[in-house]
Design an enzyme around this catalytic site. Structure first.
Site, PDB file in Angstrom:
ATOM      1  N   ARG A   1     -50.751  61.081 -65.277  1.00 23.27           N
ATOM      2  CA  ARG A   1     -52.005  60.770 -64.580  1.00 23.27           C
ATOM      3  C   ARG A   1     -53.160  61.497 -65.267  1.00 23.27           C
ATOM      4  O   ARG A   1     -52.954  62.382 -66.075  1.00 23.27           O
ATOM      5  CB  ARG A   1     -51.948  61.296 -63.136  1.00 23.27           C
ATOM      6  CG  ARG A   1     -50.957  60.613 -62.267  1.00 23.27           C
ATOM      7  CD  ARG A   1     -51.040  61.136 -60.851  1.00 23.27           C
ATOM      8  NE  ARG A   1     -50.343  62.392 -60.645  1.00 23.27           N
ATOM      9  CZ  ARG A   1     -50.828  63.420 -59.941  1.00 23.27           C
ATOM     10  NH1 ARG A   1     -52.026  63.341 -59.397  1.00 23.27           N
ATOM     11  NH2 ARG A   1     -50.124  64.522 -59.766  1.00 23.27           N
TER      12      ARG A   1
ATOM     13  N   GLY B   1     -45.602  52.238 -82.141  1.00 21.15           N
ATOM     14  CA  GLY B   1     -45.405  53.648 -81.808  1.00 21.15           C
ATOM     15  C   GLY B   1     -44.218  53.890 -80.883  1.00 21.15           C
ATOM     16  O   GLY B   1     -43.680  52.967 -80.280  1.00 21.15           O
TER      17      GLY B   1
ATOM     18  N   SER C   1     -59.988  75.797 -68.154  1.00 19.80           N
ATOM     19  CA  SER C   1     -60.930  75.187 -67.215  1.00 19.80           C
ATOM     20  C   SER C   1     -62.206  76.011 -67.202  1.00 19.80           C
ATOM     21  O   SER C   1     -62.176  77.225 -67.441  1.00 19.80           O
ATOM     22  CB  SER C   1     -60.339  75.175 -65.803  1.00 19.80           C
ATOM     23  OG  SER C   1     -61.345  74.914 -64.853  1.00 19.80           O
TER      24      SER C   1
ATOM     25  N   TYR D   1     -56.000  79.811 -59.304  1.00 20.60           N
ATOM     26  CA  TYR D   1     -56.254  78.855 -60.396  1.00 20.60           C
ATOM     27  C   TYR D   1     -57.045  79.535 -61.517  1.00 20.60           C
ATOM     28  O   TYR D   1     -56.700  79.426 -62.697  1.00 20.60           O
ATOM     29  CB  TYR D   1     -57.021  77.663 -59.829  1.00 20.60           C
ATOM     30  CG  TYR D   1     -57.292  76.543 -60.811  1.00 20.60           C
ATOM     31  CD1 TYR D   1     -56.275  75.680 -61.214  1.00 20.60           C
ATOM     32  CD2 TYR D   1     -58.570  76.328 -61.317  1.00 20.60           C
ATOM     33  CE1 TYR D   1     -56.531  74.641 -62.108  1.00 20.60           C
ATOM     34  CE2 TYR D   1     -58.837  75.293 -62.198  1.00 20.60           C
ATOM     35  CZ  TYR D   1     -57.815  74.445 -62.597  1.00 20.60           C
ATOM     36  OH  TYR D   1     -58.078  73.420 -63.481  1.00 20.60           O
ATOM     37  N   ALA D   2     -58.116  80.261 -61.148  1.00 21.80           N
ATOM     38  CA  ALA D   2     -58.940  80.933 -62.155  1.00 21.80           C
ATOM     39  C   ALA D   2     -58.119  81.966 -62.912  1.00 21.80           C
ATOM     40  O   ALA D   2     -58.216  82.077 -64.145  1.00 21.80           O
ATOM     41  CB  ALA D   2     -60.153  81.584 -61.494  1.00 21.80           C
ATOM     42  N   ALA D   3     -57.289  82.727 -62.186  1.00 20.74           N
ATOM     43  CA  ALA D   3     -56.461  83.743 -62.850  1.00 20.74           C
ATOM     44  C   ALA D   3     -55.471  83.082 -63.805  1.00 20.74           C
ATOM     45  O   ALA D   3     -55.245  83.569 -64.919  1.00 20.74           O
ATOM     46  CB  ALA D   3     -55.725  84.578 -61.806  1.00 20.74           C
TER      47      ALA D   3
ATOM     48  N   LYS E   1     -55.808  80.238 -65.372  1.00 18.84           N
ATOM     49  CA  LYS E   1     -56.512  79.679 -66.534  1.00 18.84           C
ATOM     50  C   LYS E   1     -57.040  80.793 -67.433  1.00 18.84           C
ATOM     51  O   LYS E   1     -57.013  80.674 -68.658  1.00 18.84           O
ATOM     52  CB  LYS E   1     -57.650  78.761 -66.078  1.00 18.84           C
ATOM     53  CG  LYS E   1     -57.161  77.514 -65.326  1.00 18.84           C
ATOM     54  CD  LYS E   1     -56.304  76.627 -66.203  1.00 18.84           C
ATOM     55  CE  LYS E   1     -55.942  75.321 -65.543  1.00 18.84           C
ATOM     56  NZ  LYS E   1     -55.090  74.466 -66.378  1.00 18.84           N
TER      57      LYS E   1
HETATM   58  P1  NDP Z   1     -53.880  65.666 -62.102  1.00 17.20           P
HETATM   59  O1  NDP Z   1     -53.630  66.322 -60.787  1.00 17.20           O
HETATM   60  O2  NDP Z   1     -54.576  64.363 -62.141  1.00 17.20           O
HETATM   61  O3  NDP Z   1     -52.484  65.540 -62.922  1.00 17.20           O
HETATM   62  C1  NDP Z   1     -51.654  66.648 -62.993  1.00 17.20           C
HETATM   63  C2  NDP Z   1     -50.502  66.352 -63.924  1.00 17.20           C
HETATM   64  O4  NDP Z   1     -49.655  67.521 -64.009  1.00 17.20           O
HETATM   65  C3  NDP Z   1     -49.614  65.224 -63.441  1.00 17.20           C
HETATM   66  O5  NDP Z   1     -49.117  64.538 -64.559  1.00 17.20           O
HETATM   67  C4  NDP Z   1     -48.479  65.950 -62.715  1.00 17.20           C
HETATM   68  O6  NDP Z   1     -47.255  65.202 -62.668  1.00 17.20           O
HETATM   69  C5  NDP Z   1     -48.338  67.175 -63.599  1.00 17.20           C
HETATM   70  N1  NDP Z   1     -47.738  68.328 -62.922  1.00 17.20           N
HETATM   71  C6  NDP Z   1     -48.190  68.978 -61.826  1.00 17.20           C
HETATM   72  N2  NDP Z   1     -47.365  69.996 -61.502  1.00 17.20           N
HETATM   73  C7  NDP Z   1     -46.378  69.996 -62.420  1.00 17.20           C
HETATM   74  C8  NDP Z   1     -45.213  70.767 -62.630  1.00 17.20           C
HETATM   75  N3  NDP Z   1     -44.870  71.792 -61.806  1.00 17.20           N
HETATM   76  N4  NDP Z   1     -44.420  70.487 -63.672  1.00 17.20           N
HETATM   77  C9  NDP Z   1     -44.725  69.472 -64.511  1.00 17.20           C
HETATM   78  N5  NDP Z   1     -45.803  68.685 -64.365  1.00 17.20           N
HETATM   79  C10 NDP Z   1     -46.612  68.935 -63.328  1.00 17.20           C
HETATM   80  O7  NDP Z   1     -54.695  66.766 -62.959  1.00 17.20           O
HETATM   81  P2  NDP Z   1     -55.800  66.592 -64.098  1.00 17.20           P
HETATM   82  O8  NDP Z   1     -55.447  65.481 -64.989  1.00 17.20           O
HETATM   83  O9  NDP Z   1     -57.146  66.634 -63.475  1.00 17.20           O
HETATM   84  O10 NDP Z   1     -55.634  67.989 -64.860  1.00 17.20           O
HETATM   85  C11 NDP Z   1     -54.872  68.144 -66.033  1.00 17.20           C
HETATM   86  C12 NDP Z   1     -55.118  69.550 -66.556  1.00 17.20           C
HETATM   87  O11 NDP Z   1     -56.501  69.745 -66.828  1.00 17.20           O
HETATM   88  C13 NDP Z   1     -54.721  70.646 -65.559  1.00 17.20           C
HETATM   89  O12 NDP Z   1     -54.183  71.754 -66.252  1.00 17.20           O
HETATM   90  C14 NDP Z   1     -56.067  71.034 -64.949  1.00 17.20           C
HETATM   91  O13 NDP Z   1     -56.051  72.351 -64.458  1.00 17.20           O
HETATM   92  C15 NDP Z   1     -56.995  70.877 -66.143  1.00 17.20           C
HETATM   93  N6  NDP Z   1     -58.391  70.694 -65.784  1.00 17.20           N
HETATM   94  C16 NDP Z   1     -58.809  69.572 -65.093  1.00 17.20           C
HETATM   95  C17 NDP Z   1     -60.154  69.409 -64.807  1.00 17.20           C
HETATM   96  C18 NDP Z   1     -60.684  68.188 -64.132  1.00 17.20           C
HETATM   97  O14 NDP Z   1     -61.906  68.117 -63.951  1.00 17.20           O
HETATM   98  N7  NDP Z   1     -59.878  67.224 -63.738  1.00 17.20           N
HETATM   99  C19 NDP Z   1     -61.138  70.441 -65.165  1.00 17.20           C
HETATM  100  C20 NDP Z   1     -60.578  71.573 -65.854  1.00 17.20           C
HETATM  101  C21 NDP Z   1     -59.255  71.680 -66.154  1.00 17.20           C
HETATM  102  P3  NDP Z   1     -46.998  64.066 -61.486  1.00 17.20           P
HETATM  103  O15 NDP Z   1     -47.938  62.923 -61.790  1.00 17.20           O
HETATM  104  O16 NDP Z   1     -45.580  63.640 -61.641  1.00 17.20           O
HETATM  105  O17 NDP Z   1     -47.309  64.729 -60.189  1.00 17.20           O
END
Ligand code: NDP
Length: 247
Positions: free
Chosen positions: A11, A53, A140, A152-154, A156
């Protein structure tokens, strides 16, 4: 063909990373935690973008060290190696520190920071053996602290220390590690967790007066993943539209 491994590709940002890599001719292995059907759709879309691919997804909880090692072995076999590893999977919760449970704290730290450490550790032997590769940590803008985001901040902020240590340990062996700092992007995470006030902040205080587009983030990630950034190591690339802080 260059080969990429991405955690959390089912996602949001991770899915866009798969698509961006596919558009540029990479083979990609990625993971999901529970959303298998979303992961299969991402695989199919990637195949449409790059029919020759290889795109393959694996169920993986990045809190599970043994499972990570198993998936790493399968990825290396299916892709026949790996050139870039993106530690993207992450979670957040919106909780004031005084009310945060140990379970909630540990879950966020273990997923975001522990998971990124374990994934890097699992792929480092291969990257070091080939004396080439790129690891990217997904930080982040919140890594400098934000109200309601202590865990979360800690987690990151910890990624910055982890990445810079790996950059020093493995830079001499040809493996680069860099940090991507996204600002605010529209995904399930921000849809679920951002208050209307925070959403207002993210546009009003961003010098570009908007949230980012996912393609703008994936372009930066592909730069760090590829040899275009061959002499970039231990660096922090901010893709925030100039937004330097979170409230
Ligand atoms: P989403 O919540 O949309 O997607 C999170 C993804 O991480 C999913 O694919 C989920 O899998 C997977 N996931 C969650 N927990 C686990 C776990 N324990 N083990 C394996 N996979 C896991 O998040 P975003 O796309 O928004 O964020 C992606 C990254 O970017 C994160 O690290 C987030 O902190 C960082 N980020 C996002 C920002 C934003 O504005 N969106 C801003 C700054 C940083 P599943 O689909 O199966 O649940």
């Amino acid at each position: 063909m260059p080969k990429m491994f991405i955690t959390g590709g089912s996602r949001g940002i991770g899915a866009e990373l798969v698509f961006a890599a596919a558009r540029r001719g990479w083979d990609v292995a990625f993971t999901y935690r529970s959303q298998e059907s979303a992961a299969k759709s991402v695989e199919e879309c990637a195949r449409e973008l790059h029919p020759e691919g290889t795109f393959v997804s694996f169920a993986l909880d990045v809190r599970d060290a043994a499972a990570i090692d198993g998936v790493a072995d399968q990825v290396l076999e299916r892709l026949d190696g790996v050139d870039a590893v993106i530690c993207n999977a992450g979670i957040t919760t919106n909780e004031m520190a005084y009310a945060m449970t140990d379970a909630s704290w540990s879950d966020v730290i273990d997923t975001n920071l522990g998971g990124s450490f374990r994934v890097s550790r699992a792929f480092l032997p291969e990257l070091v053996a080939q004396r080439r590769g790129s690891i990217i940590m997904m930080s982040s803008v919140v890594s400098d602290g934000a109200s309601g985001q202590a865990a979360y901040a800690a987690s990151k902020a910890g990624l910055h220390g982890l990445a810079k240590s790996l950059a020093k340990e493995y830079g001499p062996k040809g493996v680069r590690t860099n940090i991507l700092v996204p600002g605010y992007f529209e995904t399930d995470m921000t849809r679920d967790q951002m208050t209307s006030q925070l959403r207002e902040f993210a546009t009003a205080y961003c010098p570009q007066r908007r949230m980012g587009a996912l393609e703008e983030l994936s372009a930066a990630a592909l730069f760090l993943a590829s040899e275009d950034s061959a002499f970039v190591n231990g660096a922090t690339l901010r893709v925030t539209g100039g937004l330097d802080w979170a409230p």
